[in-house]
Design a protein around this motif. Structure first.
Motif, PDB file in Angstrom:
ATOM      1  N   TYR A   1      -3.667   3.872  -1.576  1.00  0.00           N
ATOM      2  CA  TYR A   1      -3.619   3.053  -2.779  1.00  0.00           C
ATOM      3  C   TYR A   1      -3.138   1.655  -2.428  1.00  0.00           C
ATOM      4  N   VAL A   2      -3.717   0.669  -3.082  1.00  0.00           N
ATOM      5  CA  VAL A   2      -3.247  -0.702  -2.912  1.00  0.00           C
ATOM      6  C   VAL A   2      -2.666  -1.159  -4.253  1.00  0.00           C
ATOM      7  N   TYR A   3      -1.442  -1.651  -4.178  1.00  0.00           N
ATOM      8  CA  TYR A   3      -0.743  -2.073  -5.401  1.00  0.00           C
ATOM      9  C   TYR A   3      -0.399  -3.556  -5.325  1.00  0.00           C
TER      10      TYR A   3
ATOM     11  N   GLU B   1      -1.334   6.445 -13.323  1.00  0.00           N
ATOM     12  CA  GLU B   1      -2.667   6.293 -13.911  1.00  0.00           C
ATOM     13  C   GLU B   1      -3.633   6.144 -12.748  1.00  0.00           C
ATOM     14  N   GLU B   2      -4.691   6.924 -12.786  1.00  0.00           N
ATOM     15  CA  GLU B   2      -5.615   6.859 -11.678  1.00  0.00           C
ATOM     16  C   GLU B   2      -6.871   6.124 -12.087  1.00  0.00           C
ATOM     17  N   LEU B   3      -7.322   5.314 -11.183  1.00  0.00           N
ATOM     18  CA  LEU B   3      -8.492   4.501 -11.490  1.00  0.00           C
ATOM     19  C   LEU B   3      -9.771   5.296 -11.450  1.00  0.00           C
ATOM     20  N   LEU B   4      -9.763   6.308 -10.578  1.00  0.00           N
ATOM     21  CA  LEU B   4     -11.016   6.992 -10.266  1.00  0.00           C
ATOM     22  C   LEU B   4     -11.707   7.668 -11.434  1.00  0.00           C
ATOM     23  N   CYS B   5     -11.063   7.663 -12.565  1.00  0.00           N
ATOM     24  CA  CYS B   5     -11.656   8.382 -13.683  1.00  0.00           C
ATOM     25  C   CYS B   5     -12.905   7.696 -14.207  1.00  0.00           C
ATOM     26  N   HIS B   6     -13.036   6.400 -13.971  1.00  0.00           N
ATOM     27  CA  HIS B   6     -14.176   5.701 -14.555  1.00  0.00           C
ATOM     28  C   HIS B   6     -15.283   5.571 -13.529  1.00  0.00           C
ATOM     29  N   THR B   7     -16.326   6.272 -13.738  1.00  0.00           N
ATOM     30  CA  THR B   7     -17.451   6.166 -12.829  1.00  0.00           C
ATOM     31  C   THR B   7     -18.507   5.320 -13.496  1.00  0.00           C
TER      32      THR B   7
ATOM     33  N   ASP C   1       4.380  -2.794 -11.400  1.00  0.00           N
ATOM     34  CA  ASP C   1       3.422  -2.683 -10.311  1.00  0.00           C
ATOM     35  C   ASP C   1       2.069  -2.231 -10.852  1.00  0.00           C
ATOM     36  N   VAL C   2       1.024  -2.833 -10.326  1.00  0.00           N
ATOM     37  CA  VAL C   2      -0.315  -2.516 -10.853  1.00  0.00           C
ATOM     38  C   VAL C   2      -1.176  -1.958  -9.723  1.00  0.00           C
ATOM     39  N   LEU C   3      -1.853  -0.884 -10.026  1.00  0.00           N
ATOM     40  CA  LEU C   3      -2.752  -0.279  -9.051  1.00  0.00           C
ATOM     41  C   LEU C   3      -4.034  -1.111  -8.977  1.00  0.00           C
TER      42      LEU C   3
ATOM     43  N   THR D   1       0.830  -1.217   0.000  1.00  0.00           N
ATOM     44  CA  THR D   1       0.000   0.000   0.000  1.00  0.00           C
ATOM     45  C   THR D   1       0.857   1.257   0.000  1.00  0.00           C
ATOM     46  N   TYR D   2       0.230   2.304  -0.474  1.00  0.00           N
ATOM     47  CA  TYR D   2       0.769   3.655  -0.299  1.00  0.00           C
ATOM     48  C   TYR D   2      -0.255   4.409   0.524  1.00  0.00           C
TER      49      TYR D   2
END
Lengths: 446, 177
Positions: free
Chosen positions: A146-148, A118-124, A154-156, A107-108
Motif C-alpha cells: 500500500y502507498v499512503y 478502507e480498501e480501494l480495490l472494491c471499485h472495478t 493518512d490517505v490510501l 508505504t506498507y
C-alpha cells in the motif's frame, strides 16, 4: 468545474519477475480550482505556466520497498515500542540510518501485515466489486503493498496485489497521467484541502499485458471466490440446531381415519429460524392395524448462548379420528421431551386419553365429543396445576417417531478441536495476533 | 461448501396389496443445496415376485450433493405405482424419509400411503386392480396446512439402502451424533 475521475482497478498479466515493478507516485496540492495563467511582467513565454499546483512529494518506489512515515520513524526509533521481529528490524534500520527512506508518501509492505480500513480495490471498471478474499490472504498466494500519503488523516493512494501463482497484478487505481486524468483527494478539515496525485508505471523491464485484452486471463482470476469457504454460519458464539422429525406410524388405536396433530415448544432462549412448530399429518386408514404416516418435517432454531447445556424441546401430540359423519373423536394425547444435542433416536410414545366417565363414553360413541384439552398446561404443571389425582386416564395406542438433531456452532476454538490442521494453525495465528494486540495495548498504558 | 455423497439402492417394496409395481423416486433438497453430480430422480423397472409379497427393484442411487447451509436437509421421496394386466398404472404409495444425519451404512424403511377410495365403486375398482386415485397437485404430498383433510390408506414399505459420505461439515462447526 473539474471532472472527478473514478478510481478503477486494473488487472495486468505479466510473465516477468515482480521484482522488476517500479512505479512513481507524485502528489500535488491544488491551490486553485481554476487554471488561470499567472501573468507576470515578463516577455518570457516559459513563465506563463498553467500549473499553479505545488508539488508535495514525488517518489519512485520498487516492489515491496519500505518507505517510512515520520510517525513510524518516531515510533520505531524507540526500541520499547518494537515488539516483533519486523519492528525490531525497522528499529535497527532507523538507528543505523542507512538506506532509510522517509517522506510524505510512505508505504506498507507485506511484512507489516497491515490491513487498511478502507480498501480501494472494491471499485472495478464495471463498478462491480472484485471478488477476493476478505480474510488475510496466504502470503504464498497473494502479496500486497500500500502507498499512503501522510496528510491529515493518512490517505490510501495506491494499492498493489500480486498473485504469483497466476501471474496476475491487480492495481488500484490504475496507472494514470497527470495531465489527462489525475486522481483527486478532498479533505475537509479547517477548510477544504484539495490534492491531486498520479501513479506512473516506470518499470524498465516488465512486460505487462492488460488482462482486458486476453480472454483467458479472466479464467486466471476466477478461482478467487473460494467456494469451499462459503457456508451459512450461525452468528458468532451462537448455536444452531436443525431438528429432523418423522412421525412414522401409529398402532393400537380404536377408530379409523386417524390423524396426528403436533405442536412443538422450544426453550425461551431460542428463536425459530426456519420451519413451523405446529402442523398435522394426513388422515390415515390402517393396514394390518398399523397406521402408516411417514410424515417428515424439520425446523431450525438458534440459541443466543454459546454452549447450550441441558436445553430441551417438547413435542405435544394429539391423535384424532374423524369418521364419515365428520364426528371427531379424541384418540390419544402424548408428549415427549428431547434434549438438544446431536443425536439420532427412534422413540415409541405411549398415548393416553382422559376418562370423564360413562356419559362421556356414550357421547364418544354417538357424537364424537372431542373437547378442547390444554395438553401443554396439563403436562408442564407450571401454572399452579398441582393436583391431578382425580383425573382418570386410559392408555390408548402408541406412536413411533424418529428424531435426528444436528448442531452447528460458530466458534473458532470449538472448530479447532476437529483436528483440522489448517484451522488449528489459523487459530494459533489468531491467538498470537490477539496476544500481540494486548501487549501493544499494555505497553501503551504502562 | 460441504458435500454429501449418497450411494445406495432402492432394494424392494414390501407388504403392498398389488403385485406388479414400479417406483418413481427423487431426492428433495432445500434451496441452499444443489446436485453436483449424478441423477437426483429416476424410475425403477416394473417388478413382480411370484412367491413373496414383494417387488425387488435393486435400483442404484449415486448422487453427489453440495450445500451452503444445513437447512433444507435432503429427503428421499418415493412413489410406488401399480401396473395391471392391461398396462394401466396408478399410484399406490407415497413416502418420504430424511437422509440420516450419520455417515455410513443405513437401511431405511419408508412407510407409504395412498389416497383412500371414497365411494363403494372406487373400492370395488381398487379391489380388482383397475385403477385408483391420485393427487391433483403433486405438492400436496409434502405441503399443506390442513393435511388432515387428505384421506389416505396405509400402504406398504419401501426399503432403501444408503451409504453416506460427509465431507467438510466439521469445518463449518456442524456436529452429528
Amino acid at each position: 468545474m473539474w471532472r472527478k475521475y473514478d478510481k478503477h482497478s486494473a488487472i495486468y498479466h505479466t510473465k516477468s519477475k515482480i521484482e522488476n515493478l517500479h512505479f512513481s507516485v507524485s502528489l500535488k496540492n491544488i491551490s486553485s480550482l481554476i487554471k488561470v495563467p499567472k501573468f507576470e511582467k515578463t516577455s518570457d513565454v516559459q513563465s506563463l505556466s498553467l500549473d499553479n499546483d505545488e508539488l508535495i512529494g514525488e517518489l519512485e518506489i520498487k516492489w515491496q520497498e519500505k518507505v517510512f512515515s515520520s510517525v513510524e520513524v518516531e515510533v520505531y526509533s524507540d526500541v520499547e515500542n518494537c515488539s516483533n521481529e519486523v519492528q525490531r528490524k525497522y528499529h535497527n534500520l532507523i538507528r543505523d540510518g542507512e538506506n532509510v527512506r522517509q517522506g510524505k508518501i510512505f508505504t506498507y509492505v507485506q511484512e507489516d501485515n497491515f490491513t487498511p480500513s478502507e480498501e480501494l480495490l472494491c471499485h472495478t471498471e464495471s463498478k462491480r466489486s472484485i471478488p477476493y478474499k476478505k480474510e488475510t490472504p496466504d502470503p504464498n498466494e497473494e502479496e500486497v503493498m500500500y502507498v499512503y500519503a501522510s496528510l491529515s488523516p493518512d490517505v490510501l493512494l495506491f494499492e498493489v496485489r500480486w498473485r504469483a501463482k497466476e501471474g496476475v497484478l491487480i492495481v488500484c487505481p490504475d496507472f494514470n497521467d497527470c495531465e489527462d486524468n489525475p486522481y483527486y483527494i478532498e479533505i475537509d478539515s479547517d477548510y477544504r484541502h484539495l490534492y491531486s496525485y498520479t501513479v506512473k508505471n516506470t518499470s524498465p523491464s516488465l512486460d505487462m499485458l492488460s488482462a482486458k485484452l486476453e480472454k483467458n486471463m479472466k479464467l486466471g482470476t476466477r478461482p478467487i471466490i473460494d467456494i469451499d469457504r462459503i457456508f451459512d454460519m450461525p452468528p458468532k458464539h451462537s448455536t444452531r440446531f436443525l431438528v429432523l422429525l418423522e412421525i412414522q406410524s401409529a398402532s393400537f388405536f380404536e377408530y379409523e381415519n386417524l390423524h396426528i396433530r403436533y405442536k412443538i415448544s422450544i426453550p425461551d432462549r431460542f428463536i425459530l429460524e426456519e420451519g413451523e412448530l405446529m402442523g398435522s399429518t394426513h388422515s390415515s386408514v390402517s393396514l394390518n392395524s398399523i397406521w402408516k404416516f411417514g410424515h417428515c418435517f424439520q425446523f431450525a432454531i438458534l440459541s443466543s448462548t454459546k454452549v447450550p447445556i441441558n436445553e430441551n424441546f417438547t413435542i405435544y401430540l394429539e391423535a384424532i379420528s374423524i369418521d364419515s359423519w365428520t364426528r371427531e373423536r379424541p384418540e390419544g394425547f402424548a408428549f415427549y421431551t428431547i434434549e438438544l444435542r446431536p443425536q439420532q433416536i427412534q422413540i415409541e410414545i405411549p398415548c393416553f386419553r382422559v376418562d370423564y366417565g360413562l356419559l362421556e363414553r356414550i357421547e364418544r360413541f354417538f357424537i364424537g365429543g372431542r373437547r378442547h384439552f390444554d395438553l401443554e398446561k396439563f403436562c408442564s404443571g407450571n401454572d399452579g396445576m398441582l393436583n391431578r389425582y382425580r383425573t382418570k386416564t386410559i392408555s390408548t395406542g402408541s406412536l413411533i417417531m424418529q428424531c435426528q438433531i444436528i448442531m452447528q456452532r460458530n466458534d473458532d476454538l470449538a472448530r479447532g478441536i476437529n483436528l483440522d490442521n489448517d484451522l488449528c494453525v489459523f487459530n494459533l495465528e489468531d491467538v498470537l495476533k490477539k496476544h500481540h494486540e494486548a501487549r501493544v495495548r499494555l505497553e501503551s498504558v504502562v | 461448501m460441504a458435500e454429501l455423497h449418497i450411494i445406495g439402492q432402492i432394494v424392494k417394496a414390501i407388504e403392498f396389496e398389488e403385485p406388479k409395481l414400479f417406483c418413481k423416486w427423487s431426492i428433495q433438497i432445500g434451496s441452499s443445496w444443489k446436485v453436483v453430480e449424478g441423477e437426483s430422480e429416476g424410475q425403477t423397472v416394473t417388478a413382480l415376485d411370484r412367491l413373496e409379497e414383494s417387488s425387488t427393484f435393486a435400483h442404484p442411487i449415486d448422487v453427489h450433493l453440495g450445500t451452503r447451509g444445513v437447512q433444507g436437509w435432503p429427503k428421499i421421496h418415493v412413489e410406488i405405482f401399480a401396473v395391471n394386466a392391461v398396462n394401466n398404472s396408478w399410484p399406490v404409495g407415497f413416502g418420504f424419509i430424511h437422509i440420516p444425519t450419520q455417515p455410513g451404512y443405513h437401511l431405511l424403511e419408508i412407510n407409504t400411503w395412498k389416497i383412500a377410495p371414497y365411494t363403494f365403486l372406487d373400492k370395488l375398482r381398487e379391489r380388482f386392480w383397475s385403477g385408483g386415485y391420485t393427487l391433483s397437485r403433486s405438492d400436496l404430498i409434502y405441503s399443506g396446512t390442513e393435511r388432515y383433510k387428505i384421506l389416505t390408506k396405509s400402504s406398504g414399505k419401501v426399503l432403501v439402502e444408503v451409504m453416506l459420505l460427509y465431507r467438510n461439515f466439521a469445518k463449518f462447526g456442524v456436529e452429528f451424533k
